[in-house]
Design a protein around this motif. Structure first.
Motif, PDB file in Angstrom:
ATOM      1  N   TYR A   1      14.895  10.757   4.823  1.00 43.10           N
ATOM      2  CA  TYR A   1      13.949   9.724   5.246  1.00 43.10           C
ATOM      3  C   TYR A   1      14.189   9.219   6.664  1.00 43.10           C
ATOM      4  O   TYR A   1      13.762   8.134   7.010  1.00 43.10           O
ATOM      5  N   GLN A   2      14.864  10.021   7.494  1.00 36.88           N
ATOM      6  CA  GLN A   2      15.196   9.478   8.812  1.00 36.88           C
ATOM      7  C   GLN A   2      13.975   9.262   9.707  1.00 36.88           C
ATOM      8  O   GLN A   2      14.017   8.455  10.629  1.00 36.88           O
ATOM      9  N   ASP A   3      12.866   9.955   9.416  1.00 34.38           N
ATOM     10  CA  ASP A   3      11.660   9.783  10.233  1.00 34.38           C
ATOM     11  C   ASP A   3      10.625   8.857   9.573  1.00 34.38           C
ATOM     12  O   ASP A   3       9.545   8.643  10.118  1.00 34.38           O
ATOM     13  N   ALA A   4      10.939   8.369   8.374  1.00 33.41           N
ATOM     14  CA  ALA A   4       9.933   7.584   7.644  1.00 33.41           C
ATOM     15  C   ALA A   4       9.910   6.124   8.097  1.00 33.41           C
ATOM     16  O   ALA A   4      10.910   5.589   8.567  1.00 33.41           O
ATOM     17  N   MET A   5       8.735   5.502   7.949  1.00 38.15           N
ATOM     18  CA  MET A   5       8.597   4.075   8.309  1.00 38.15           C
ATOM     19  C   MET A   5       7.851   3.375   7.169  1.00 38.15           C
ATOM     20  O   MET A   5       7.045   3.996   6.473  1.00 38.15           O
ATOM     21  N   TRP A   6       8.100   2.091   7.034  1.00 42.36           N
ATOM     22  CA  TRP A   6       7.411   1.310   5.992  1.00 42.36           C
ATOM     23  C   TRP A   6       7.304  -0.140   6.436  1.00 42.36           C
ATOM     24  O   TRP A   6       8.280  -0.694   6.972  1.00 42.36           O
ATOM     25  N   THR A   7       6.149  -0.749   6.211  1.00 44.09           N
ATOM     26  CA  THR A   7       5.926  -2.135   6.624  1.00 44.09           C
ATOM     27  C   THR A   7       7.028  -3.066   6.118  1.00 44.09           C
ATOM     28  O   THR A   7       7.400  -2.982   4.932  1.00 44.09           O
ATOM     29  N   GLN A   8       7.511  -3.921   6.996  1.00 44.39           N
ATOM     30  CA  GLN A   8       8.516  -4.930   6.636  1.00 44.39           C
ATOM     31  C   GLN A   8       9.827  -4.325   6.117  1.00 44.39           C
ATOM     32  O   GLN A   8      10.541  -4.969   5.356  1.00 44.39           O
ATOM     33  N   GLU A   9      10.109  -3.081   6.481  1.00 49.01           N
ATOM     34  CA  GLU A   9      11.362  -2.439   6.050  1.00 49.01           C
ATOM     35  C   GLU A   9      12.098  -1.933   7.281  1.00 49.01           C
ATOM     36  O   GLU A   9      11.970  -0.767   7.661  1.00 49.01           O
ATOM     37  N   PRO A  10      12.857  -2.790   7.941  1.00 45.41           N
ATOM     38  CA  PRO A  10      13.490  -2.348   9.184  1.00 45.41           C
ATOM     39  C   PRO A  10      14.604  -1.328   8.998  1.00 45.41           C
ATOM     40  O   PRO A  10      14.783  -0.453   9.838  1.00 45.41           O
ATOM     41  N   TRP A  11      15.341  -1.411   7.862  1.00 42.92           N
ATOM     42  CA  TRP A  11      16.587  -0.629   7.810  1.00 42.92           C
ATOM     43  C   TRP A  11      16.436   0.705   7.110  1.00 42.92           C
ATOM     44  O   TRP A  11      17.046   1.686   7.525  1.00 42.92           O
TER      45      TRP A  11
ATOM     46  N   TYR B   1       1.622   1.959   7.536  1.00 43.59           N
ATOM     47  CA  TYR B   1       1.044   0.999   8.481  1.00 43.59           C
ATOM     48  C   TYR B   1      -0.488   1.045   8.481  1.00 43.59           C
ATOM     49  O   TYR B   1      -1.154   0.015   8.576  1.00 43.59           O
ATOM     50  N   CYS B   2      -1.052   2.259   8.420  1.00 43.68           N
ATOM     51  CA  CYS B   2      -2.495   2.390   8.625  1.00 43.68           C
ATOM     52  C   CYS B   2      -3.304   1.796   7.480  1.00 43.68           C
ATOM     53  O   CYS B   2      -4.432   1.347   7.688  1.00 43.68           O
ATOM     54  N   SER B   3      -2.708   1.756   6.266  1.00 42.92           N
ATOM     55  CA  SER B   3      -3.500   1.257   5.131  1.00 42.92           C
ATOM     56  C   SER B   3      -3.798  -0.232   5.280  1.00 42.92           C
ATOM     57  O   SER B   3      -4.762  -0.722   4.716  1.00 42.92           O
ATOM     58  N   GLY B   4      -3.012  -0.939   6.062  1.00 41.92           N
ATOM     59  CA  GLY B   4      -3.299  -2.367   6.253  1.00 41.92           C
ATOM     60  C   GLY B   4      -3.872  -2.656   7.629  1.00 41.92           C
ATOM     61  O   GLY B   4      -3.791  -3.796   8.094  1.00 41.92           O
ATOM     62  N   CYS B   5      -4.442  -1.651   8.277  1.00 42.20           N
ATOM     63  CA  CYS B   5      -4.880  -1.850   9.664  1.00 42.20           C
ATOM     64  C   CYS B   5      -6.396  -1.887   9.780  1.00 42.20           C
ATOM     65  O   CYS B   5      -7.110  -1.256   8.995  1.00 42.20           O
ATOM     66  N   ARG B   6      -6.891  -2.615  10.757  1.00 48.98           N
ATOM     67  CA  ARG B   6      -8.339  -2.678  10.918  1.00 48.98           C
ATOM     68  C   ARG B   6      -8.884  -1.404  11.576  1.00 48.98           C
ATOM     69  O   ARG B   6     -10.081  -1.164  11.620  1.00 48.98           O
ATOM     70  N   TYR B   7      -7.992  -0.549  12.082  1.00 47.96           N
ATOM     71  CA  TYR B   7      -8.431   0.699  12.718  1.00 47.96           C
ATOM     72  C   TYR B   7      -8.263   1.878  11.753  1.00 47.96           C
ATOM     73  O   TYR B   7      -7.534   1.785  10.765  1.00 47.96           O
ATOM     74  N   ASP B   8      -8.919   2.974  12.136  1.00 46.57           N
ATOM     75  CA  ASP B   8      -8.849   4.186  11.305  1.00 46.57           C
ATOM     76  C   ASP B   8      -8.247   5.320  12.140  1.00 46.57           C
ATOM     77  O   ASP B   8      -8.828   5.730  13.143  1.00 46.57           O
ATOM     78  N   PRO B   9      -7.089   5.849  11.718  1.00 42.91           N
ATOM     79  CA  PRO B   9      -6.413   6.853  12.557  1.00 42.91           C
ATOM     80  C   PRO B   9      -7.207   8.152  12.712  1.00 42.91           C
ATOM     81  O   PRO B   9      -6.905   8.950  13.607  1.00 42.91           O
ATOM     82  N   ALA B  10      -8.217   8.367  11.855  1.00 41.75           N
ATOM     83  CA  ALA B  10      -9.000   9.608  11.971  1.00 41.75           C
ATOM     84  C   ALA B  10     -10.050   9.500  13.079  1.00 41.75           C
ATOM     85  O   ALA B  10     -10.632  10.503  13.485  1.00 41.75           O
TER      86      ALA B  10
END
Ligand SMILES: Cc1cc2nc3c(=O)[nH]c(=O)nc-3n(C[C@H](O)[C@H](O)[C@H](O)COP(=O)(O)OP(=O)(O)OC[C@H]3O[C@@H](n4cnc5c(N)ncnc54)[C@H](O)[C@@H]3O)c2cc1C
Ligand code: SF4
Length: 512
Positions: free
Chosen positions: A254-264, A439-448
């Motif tokens: 999981y070294q490349d993974a990111m998750w909202t409000q999960e810094p570590w 991140y994108c699921s809670g964003c007002r933008y659409d990455p596509a």
């Protein structure tokens, strides 16, 4: 003060009792010299966490030296405005026969010390920093005659030279690289429950420093309510044990993974402890290798972690000293935009950037992919002057020292060195962030989308970056897939992207 025969200079990132500068310390005749100066926190507008980290670790180190009965001359914050002034004044007063130090972590600081010593005619002895596993001369030898300085080849040499994860002269497990096992992201349930990293509650010294920073640097960004970093060698060892026991096994995957409000997530949080020299990288490498040999962590995770320390960390230091001071001036992509203001506040509607910047200002920390593929990627696509990006990274993180920060920022992240650190620019659209995070699921933008009111600014700027730099990027074989996709865009789509990118730049440069 009685006469000092040698003054041993210890900088804020040299807090190691085993330092080469202290190895022949003479209790009767020598003294250690340390100084906290506001200039270090204002020449780049440092976060409160970064200032507090360095100052409290220095004050704890002063305690450790004093406990040994060693003479310490220590200038506290406010006594002198600048490092040069403080050193000059004490050299005039103490008239030592010699100044001894290990190489500084910043080219300009080293130069300044040399100039002061020269001006006052005090002999200066600069010793090799034994903290690192590769000396500057060894790196220069590695670089000699090579057209390209790729990390992978350097890393393999380091594995062979040190014997880390080696068996009978071959890499453990029969391969050097387990990257394909190390690119995982989380499913929709996220990382799940984990043991939180060990916290180090501020002791009396740290509390005093926190109060001082809050008062003296009140206008600096960030906060100190959650300050819990290891600030002594003993705490750094405990942080290492905590990582090996609770996070190393999952680190690689999981070294490349990111998750909202999960810094570590599964990161080690050891960079600041190592960079301030509270922790020896040999000890870190040995503990990780032992965990694999004891069956407590898989080889892919341990190799992924060893690669960061024995590979990347040593390699960027080599690059820094090999190419400074000219390296700092590089701007291969001719990027000249200013840094958007939201980098100092986190106030943006882009969910990924808001999360990473807010976390950065709160904690003085973001993990590698947050730095590279969120804040770094946006600055690159936006066309920010790499010098400005460098100044931001140097200011905000508790682990930021120029030898490690600059090649990562200017080279790896911004491609400002034109390909020394990376074989191609790390450019991607918002879809990369969508794949590696929530991140994108809670964003007002659409990455596509690259145009229209819901277009993700990363995606718009990604295509615009390829359009802008197409002639240059064509010369790079490794960009061919991305340019093939670009070729599918017709003139109308290209013009629309270009117009939208212009709007993204204007909107994000507007001061609120
Ligand atoms: C734009 C940018 C700026 C950066 N600035 C810094 C900086 O100022 N100081 C710093 O220490 N690192 C920097 N890094 C590298 C990396 O992001 C941090 O070392 C890491 O996030 C620190 O967190 P950690 O200790 O939890 O690391 P982990 O993910 O647990 O990694 C383990 C260790 O490996 C080393 N490491 C990992 N990646 C790198 C790398 N690319 N270069 C050098 N060492 C590495 C660090 O010592 C780190 O503690 C930067 C990366 C980028 C992309
Ligand atoms: S949609 Fe774009 S701006 Fe929003 S979180 Fe995803 S990548 Fe970031």
């Amino acid at each position: 003060m009685s006469k000092v025969s040698r003054l041993i200079l210890v900088l804020g990132d040299q807090l190691d009792l085993k330092s080469a500068a202290l190895e022949d310390f003479n209790e009767e005749h020598d003294a250690v010299w340390m100084a906290e100066v506001a200039e270090e926190s204002t020449k780049v507008w440092s976060t409160k966490a970064r200032i507090a980290m360095f100052v409290t670790a220095m004050r704890h180190f002063r305690e450790a030296l004093s406990e040994k009965g060693w003479k310490v001359i220590y200038r506290e914050m406010g006594e002198w405005p600048s490092f040069g002034d403080a050193l000059r004044a004490d050299l005039k007063k103490l008239k030592p026969g010699k100044l001894v130090m290990v190489l500084a972590g910043e080219w300009a600081v080293q130069r300044e010390i040399e100039q002061v010593a020269e001006e006052l005619e005090v002999p200066l002895e600069v010793r090799e920093d034994g903290h690192f596993l590769c000396t500057r001369a060894e790196f220069a030898e590695h670089a000699e005659g090579r057209k390209q300085l790729r990390m992978e080849f350097f890393y393999r040499e380091m594995r062979q030279r040190t014997g880390v994860l080696m068996e009978d002269g071959k890499p453990a497990g029969g391969q050097w690289n387990f990257d394909h096992d190390n690119r995982g992201s989380f499913d929709k349930h996220g990382p799940g429950l984990r043991v939180p990293p060990q916290r180090f509650k501020p002791d009396a010294i740290t509390q005093e420093v926190i109060a001082m920073v809050n008062a003296r640097f009140a206008k600096h960004p960030g906060a100190l309510e959650e300050f819990d970093w290891p600030v002594t060698a003993r705490e750094a060892k405990a942080a290492l044990r905590d990582f090996i026991e609770h996070r190393l096994a999952e680190f690689g995957q999981y070294q490349d993974a990111m998750w909202t409000q999960e810094p570590w997530l599964y990161h080690s949080r050891l960079s600041a402890a190592m960079n301030l020299k509270l922790l020896d990288p040999r000890e870190v490498l040995a503990a990780a290798e032992k965990a694999w040999r004891d069956g407590k962590a898989p080889l892919a995770a341990v190799e992924g972690f060893v690669r960061q320390i024995l590979g990347w960390r040593e390699y960027v230091r080599g690059i820094y000293w090999h190419l400074m001071p000219e390296y700092l001036e590089r701007n291969a992509m001719h990027a000249h935009e200013p840094l958007p203001d939201f980098y100092w506040t986190g106030e943006t509607e882009m969910n990924c950037l808001r999360d990473v910047i807010t976390q950065t200002l709160r904690l003085g920390y973001a993990h590698h992919i947050q730095r590279l593929m969120v804040t770094g990627l946006f600055a690159l696509l936006f066309g920010v002057d790499p010098r400005k990006v460098h100044e931001w990274y140097l200011a905000v993180y508790v682990d930021a020292v120029e030898w490690v920060e600059l090649p990562n920022t200017l080279g790896m992240s911004q491609y400002g060195d034109g390909g020394v650190m990376g074989s191609k620019p790390y450019v991607a659209s918002g879809k990369y962030i969508q794949r590696m995070s929530n991140y994108c699921s809670g964003c007002r933008y659409d990455p596509a989308l690259s145009t229209g009111p819901k277009a993700c600014p990363f995606t718009t700027l990604y295509w615009d970056y390829l359009l802008q730099h197409e002639p240059k990027l064509r010369q790079n074989q490794r960009m061919s897939m991305q340019l093939k996709n670009l070729a599918r865009l017709d003139d109308r789509q290209r013009a629309a992207i270009h117009m939208h990118a212009k709007r993204v730049r204007e909107t994000n440069l507007k001061t609120p």
